[in-house]
Scaffold this motif. Structure first.
Motif, PDB file in Angstrom:
ATOM      1  N   SER A 174       0.829  -1.201   0.000  1.00  0.00           N
ATOM      2  CA  SER A 174       0.000   0.000   0.000  1.00  0.00           C
ATOM      3  C   SER A 174       0.865   1.254   0.000  1.00  0.00           C
ATOM      4  N   GLN A 175       1.959   1.193   0.748  1.00  0.00           N
ATOM      5  CA  GLN A 175       2.879   2.323   0.807  1.00  0.00           C
ATOM      6  C   GLN A 175       3.526   2.574  -0.554  1.00  0.00           C
ATOM      7  N   HIS A 183       1.138   4.231  -2.856  1.00  0.00           N
ATOM      8  CA  HIS A 183       1.048   5.656  -2.544  1.00  0.00           C
ATOM      9  C   HIS A 183       2.240   6.410  -3.136  1.00  0.00           C
ATOM     10  N   GLU A 236       1.634   6.910  -6.811  1.00  0.00           N
ATOM     11  CA  GLU A 236       0.603   7.908  -7.073  1.00  0.00           C
ATOM     12  C   GLU A 236       1.129   9.323  -6.888  1.00  0.00           C
ATOM     13  N   GLU A 237       2.002   9.497  -5.909  1.00  0.00           N
ATOM     14  CA  GLU A 237       2.513  10.829  -5.609  1.00  0.00           C
ATOM     15  C   GLU A 237       3.704  11.225  -6.484  1.00  0.00           C
TER      16      GLU A 237
END
Length: 450
Positions: free
Chosen positions: A157-158, A161, A164-165
């Protein structure tokens, strides 16, 4: 000065190897630098006990390890290819070691000391468990199997993220900023198209802004690094269809390597990206993507990223050019290799560095910075990495002993050679029996400790 006597075992005919010009593509990285803290001694390989029954160690029964069929033949250019590059001829020792590893992996809490001891002897290719073992050795998976699911979910999940960033185009960032600002209903059309009205575009969000905080300015600065990553990823193992070619598999794998390197570069502005990192990344991704557990294989990109970060943490100073001449830089590490050779074979050291004046930097820079990935075929590199990753304090000390053993294995040719022939030999290291090479490296460890 009294010259140290060369041990009799160094003069054995076993140390010589047959020259060959059939080498894999290799290139040297940009001169950059990094070092890890001293590593403790790895476990001494011992004969494994009899094979044990195979436990249920993973969610799905292991299948035969996925391979690059087109590359199978290209990987068999060493004397040890039958042991490391093919699962068709499995030795009794491999079967026994596989059984031992499966027993350890089936335990509720993995005994890391025992796992390292077994893995240091080499992980059988056909076992389909190298992926899990490497994740444990690199600290990505905790010893407690009960924590695996939650830890993997959190890390993946990290990474999602991060992507995405950090992999987002500035236009998409602008679109999200607009949505978060809560535009009025009469501007809903502008929101759906992702365009901001002129009055809403701040100076920092303008494509022509040169401000340090400008997302567009940062995007253009990153473009040069991304272009370098793209070029290097396309050059990664051109002999393997897993990484190279026009197939959907190769393109998908290249995209994964590219994503990992870009995310790493943006999260580590002090190092960013250095040419050659792709060669260190490739074995990790190959092993994880070929996990026999389909769920694990599907998450190979995220798992590889964190293991790549962990592996590189012990060598990051080798990739920092500002530290080249420091006591943690690449030159200091090369000096340690030189001292190690002098300690174990002063005659060879003197001939190389005093008589023929072959500077270790001419050959050892690539050996060390790329963790020997360019000196051996891919299958043998995986075998070497089994041993490197098994060192509980990191692979550097074991790596230096392996490099020293590489010199000793060709000592007769080196002692008979001049500057030109020796440099050519060491920059194009001949095929070698990797199991025997690791045996010599371990013998150097036991002699040093004795």
């Amino acid at each position: 000065m009294v010259r140290k006597r060369v041990p009799d075992w160094l003069n054995s005919s076993l140390w010589s190897t047959t020259p060959s010009d059939d080498r894999f593509h290799r290139y040297s990285p940009s001169p950059t630098a990094a070092v890890s803290e001293p590593a403790v001694q790895p476990p001494v390989p011992v004969p494994p006990p009899a094979a044990a029954s195979r436990p249920q160690s993973s969610p799905t029964p292991p299948k035969s390890e996925i391979r690059d069929p087109v590359n199978d033949n290209s990987n068999n250019n060493s004397n040890d290819s039958d042991e490391n590059g093919s699962s068709s001829d499995v030795s009794p020792e491999d079967i026994s070691r596989q059984a031992q590893l499966l027993v350890e992996l089936s335990k509720k809490v993995v005994n890391m000391r025992e796992l390292r001891r077994i893995a240091s002897q080499g992980i059988p290719d056909g076992a389909g468990i190298r992926s899990t073992v490497w994740k444990l050795l690199l600290g990505y998976l905790p010893p407690d199997r009960g924590q695996w699911s939650s830890e993997l979910a959190k890390k993946r999940s990290q990474y999602k993220h991060f992507k995405e960033e950090l992999l987002m185009n500035p236009s998409e960032i602008t679109r999200r900023l607009e949505k978060s600002a809560g535009c009025d209903n009469d501007e809903s059309k502008s929101e759906s198209s992702g365009l901001l009205s002129r009055s809403q575009i701040t100076h920092g969000e303008h494509p022509l802004s040169l401000g340090k905080s400008s997302i567009w300015n940062q995007f253009f600065q990153d473009s040069e690094i991304i272009e370098q990553i793209d070029r290097d990823v396309k050059r990664t193992h051109p002999d393997m269809h897993f990484f190279s070619g026009d197939s959907q598999l190769a393109k998908s794998n290249q995209d994964a390597l590219r994503n990992i390197l870009i995310v790493f570069a943006k999260l580590n502005p002090g190092i960013r990206y250095v040419q050659g990192m792709n060669e260190i990344l490739a074995p990790l991704f190959y092993v994880f993507r070929n996990d026999t557990d389909e769920e694990m294989a599907a998450a190979a990109e995220a798992d590889t990223f964190f293991c790549f970060v962990e592996l590189l943490s012990g060598f990051r100073d080798h990739f920092c050019q500002q530290l080249d001449n420091s006591n943690v830089g690449i030159r200091s590490t090369i000096t340690r290799l030189s001292q190690l050779l002098k300690e174990h074979d002063e005659e060879l050291w003197r001939h190389l560095e005093v008589t023929t004046k072959v500077n270790p930097q001419f050959y050892a820079f690539r050996w060390i910075t790329l963790l020997l990935t360019q000196e051996f075929n891919f299958a043998d590199s995986l075998h070497i990495w089994d041993t490197l990753l098994s060192d509980p304090e990191g692979p550097l000390e074991t790596l230096l002993r392996v490099c020293c053993a590489m010199l000793i294995l060709v000592r007769r040719r080196l002692l008979a050679g001049d500057f030109t022939s020796n440099l050519k030999l060491l920059q194009n290291y001949p095929p070698a029996n990797v199991s025997h090479l690791l045996y010599v490296a371990n013998k150097l460890r036991t002699q040093g400790s004795g």
